[in-house]
Design a protein around this motif. Structure first.
Motif, short mmCIF file in Angstrom:
data_model
loop_
_atom_site.label_atom_id
_atom_site.label_comp_id
_atom_site.label_asym_id
_atom_site.label_seq_id
_atom_site.Cartn_x
_atom_site.Cartn_y
_atom_site.Cartn_z
N VAL A 35 0.93 -1.14 -0.02
CA VAL A 35 0.05 -0.06 -0.10
C VAL A 35 0.87 1.09 0.17
CG1 VAL A 35 -1.69 1.37 1.35
CG2 VAL A 35 -1.83 -1.09 1.03
N GLN A 36 0.69 2.18 -0.88
CA GLN A 36 1.48 3.53 -1.07
C GLN A 36 0.40 4.53 -1.07
OE1 GLN A 36 4.40 3.79 -4.24
NE2 GLN A 36 5.34 5.32 -3.10
N LEU A 37 0.47 5.71 -0.35
CA LEU A 37 -0.22 6.75 -0.47
C LEU A 37 0.77 7.97 -0.49
CD1 LEU A 37 -2.55 5.92 2.64
CD2 LEU A 37 -2.99 5.69 0.25
N VAL A 38 0.38 8.81 -1.60
CA VAL A 38 1.27 9.92 -1.79
C VAL A 38 0.39 11.20 -2.12
CG1 VAL A 38 2.92 11.09 -3.24
CG2 VAL A 38 2.98 8.41 -3.20
N GLU A 39 0.72 12.01 -1.18
CA GLU A 39 -0.29 13.57 -1.05
C GLU A 39 0.63 14.45 -1.71
OE1 GLU A 39 -0.71 11.41 3.35
OE2 GLU A 39 1.09 11.83 1.84
N SER A 40 -0.21 15.37 -2.19
CA SER A 40 0.33 16.42 -2.70
C SER A 40 -0.60 17.51 -2.73
CB SER A 40 0.66 16.33 -4.40
OG SER A 40 -0.36 15.79 -5.47
N GLY A 41 -0.02 18.74 -3.36
CA GLY A 41 -0.96 19.81 -3.19
C GLY A 41 -0.84 20.99 -2.29
N GLY A 42 -0.28 20.56 -1.06
CA GLY A 42 0.17 21.69 -0.02
C GLY A 42 0.97 22.97 -0.70
N GLY A 43 0.85 23.91 0.41
CA GLY A 43 1.73 24.90 0.12
C GLY A 43 1.22 26.15 1.02
N LEU A 44 1.98 27.40 0.39
CA LEU A 44 1.64 28.61 1.40
C LEU A 44 0.29 29.32 0.53
CD1 LEU A 44 2.36 30.82 3.62
CD2 LEU A 44 3.78 31.65 1.69
N VAL A 45 -0.52 29.63 1.49
CA VAL A 45 -1.86 30.37 0.89
C VAL A 45 -2.19 31.39 1.75
CG1 VAL A 45 -3.13 28.65 2.03
CG2 VAL A 45 -4.10 30.03 0.13
N GLN A 46 -2.65 32.28 1.21
CA GLN A 46 -3.24 33.52 2.37
C GLN A 46 -4.55 33.04 2.85
OE1 GLN A 46 -3.24 37.32 -0.08
NE2 GLN A 46 -0.97 37.69 0.40
N PRO A 47 -4.67 33.64 4.08
CA PRO A 47 -6.18 33.48 4.76
C PRO A 47 -7.08 33.82 3.68
CG PRO A 47 -4.58 34.64 6.05
CD PRO A 47 -3.90 34.55 4.98
N GLY A 48 -8.03 33.20 3.74
CA GLY A 48 -9.27 32.98 2.56
C GLY A 48 -9.09 32.40 1.43
N GLY A 49 -8.00 31.99 1.21
CA GLY A 49 -7.74 31.29 -0.25
C GLY A 49 -8.15 29.79 -0.01
N SER A 50 -7.57 29.13 -1.32
CA SER A 50 -8.17 27.67 -1.24
C SER A 50 -6.96 26.95 -1.78
CB SER A 50 -9.30 27.77 -2.42
OG SER A 50 -10.37 28.37 -1.88
N LEU A 51 -6.97 25.93 -1.41
CA LEU A 51 -6.10 24.57 -2.16
C LEU A 51 -6.74 23.44 -2.12
CD1 LEU A 51 -2.81 24.84 0.25
CD2 LEU A 51 -3.13 25.51 -2.32
N ARG A 52 -6.33 22.52 -3.07
CA ARG A 52 -6.86 21.31 -3.27
C ARG A 52 -5.79 20.18 -3.22
NH1 ARG A 52 -9.96 18.01 -8.21
NH2 ARG A 52 -7.61 18.10 -9.08
N VAL A 94 0.33 19.45 8.70
CA VAL A 94 0.68 18.58 7.76
C VAL A 94 -0.61 17.89 7.63
CG1 VAL A 94 2.17 16.74 7.16
CG2 VAL A 94 3.15 18.70 8.53
N TYR A 95 -1.08 17.77 6.26
CA TYR A 95 -2.24 16.93 5.97
C TYR A 95 -1.97 15.44 5.43
CZ TYR A 95 -5.14 21.04 6.75
OH TYR A 95 -5.72 22.09 7.25
N TYR A 96 -2.44 14.48 6.15
CA TYR A 96 -2.28 13.26 5.64
C TYR A 96 -3.17 12.37 5.27
CZ TYR A 96 1.84 13.78 9.07
OH TYR A 96 2.84 14.21 9.63
N CYS A 97 -3.10 11.40 4.28
CA CYS A 97 -3.89 10.64 3.73
C CYS A 97 -3.88 9.17 4.44
CB CYS A 97 -3.69 10.38 2.30
SG CYS A 97 -4.78 9.32 1.28
N ASN A 98 -4.89 8.49 4.67
CA ASN A 98 -5.03 7.33 5.40
C ASN A 98 -5.76 6.30 4.83
OD1 ASN A 98 -6.89 6.13 7.69
ND2 ASN A 98 -4.46 5.85 8.50
N VAL A 99 -5.60 5.06 4.97
CA VAL A 99 -6.74 3.99 4.55
C VAL A 99 -6.34 2.84 5.53
CG1 VAL A 99 -4.92 2.92 3.04
CG2 VAL A 99 -7.55 2.65 2.89
#
Length: 115
Positions: A1-18, A92-97
């Motif tokens: 089993v392998q889980l690879v997260e992506s898409g994080g970064g620096l964002v201003q308050p009120g902004g969005s990320l996926r 830090v946001y993690y994916c889990n199964v």
């Protein structure tokens, strides 16, 4: 089993990320996928879980109405759309199964919300 997260970064308050989590090594469509986060100095908390049909259930009150989980079973990928981000979402946001009683985690992706 392998889980690879992506898409994080620096964002201003009120902004969005996926965030994305690419999964492999198990029959993705059969399993509930979870997003957790861990802020500095705090315990890891469950943010949302996404069932096989793609319905997302937010567990953390602090993200209800702002975060939405989804999945693409054809791509073996689960997503976390985060809107109206706040500084307290920094973590830090993690994916889990859980597969056959074993918890699997990705390495995480850092989200920093700051002006």
């Amino acid at each position: 089993v392998q889980l690879v997260e992506s898409g994080g970064g620096l964002v201003q308050p009120g902004g969005s990320l996926r965030l994305s989590c690419a999964a492999s090594g198990f029959t993705f469509s059969r399993y509930v996928m979870r997003w957790y986060r861990q802020a500095p100095g705090k315990e890891r908390e469950l943010v949302a879980f996404i069932i096989s049909t793609g319905d997302s259930i937010n567990v953390a009150d602090s993200v209800k109405g702002r975060f939405t989980g989804s999945r693409d079973n054809a791509k073996n990928t689960v997503y976390l759309q985060m809107n109206r981000l706040k500084p307290e979402d920094t973590a830090v946001y993690y994916c889990n199964v859980q597969v056959q009683g074993t918890n699997y985690w990705g390495k995480g992706t850092l989200v920093t919300v700051s002006a």
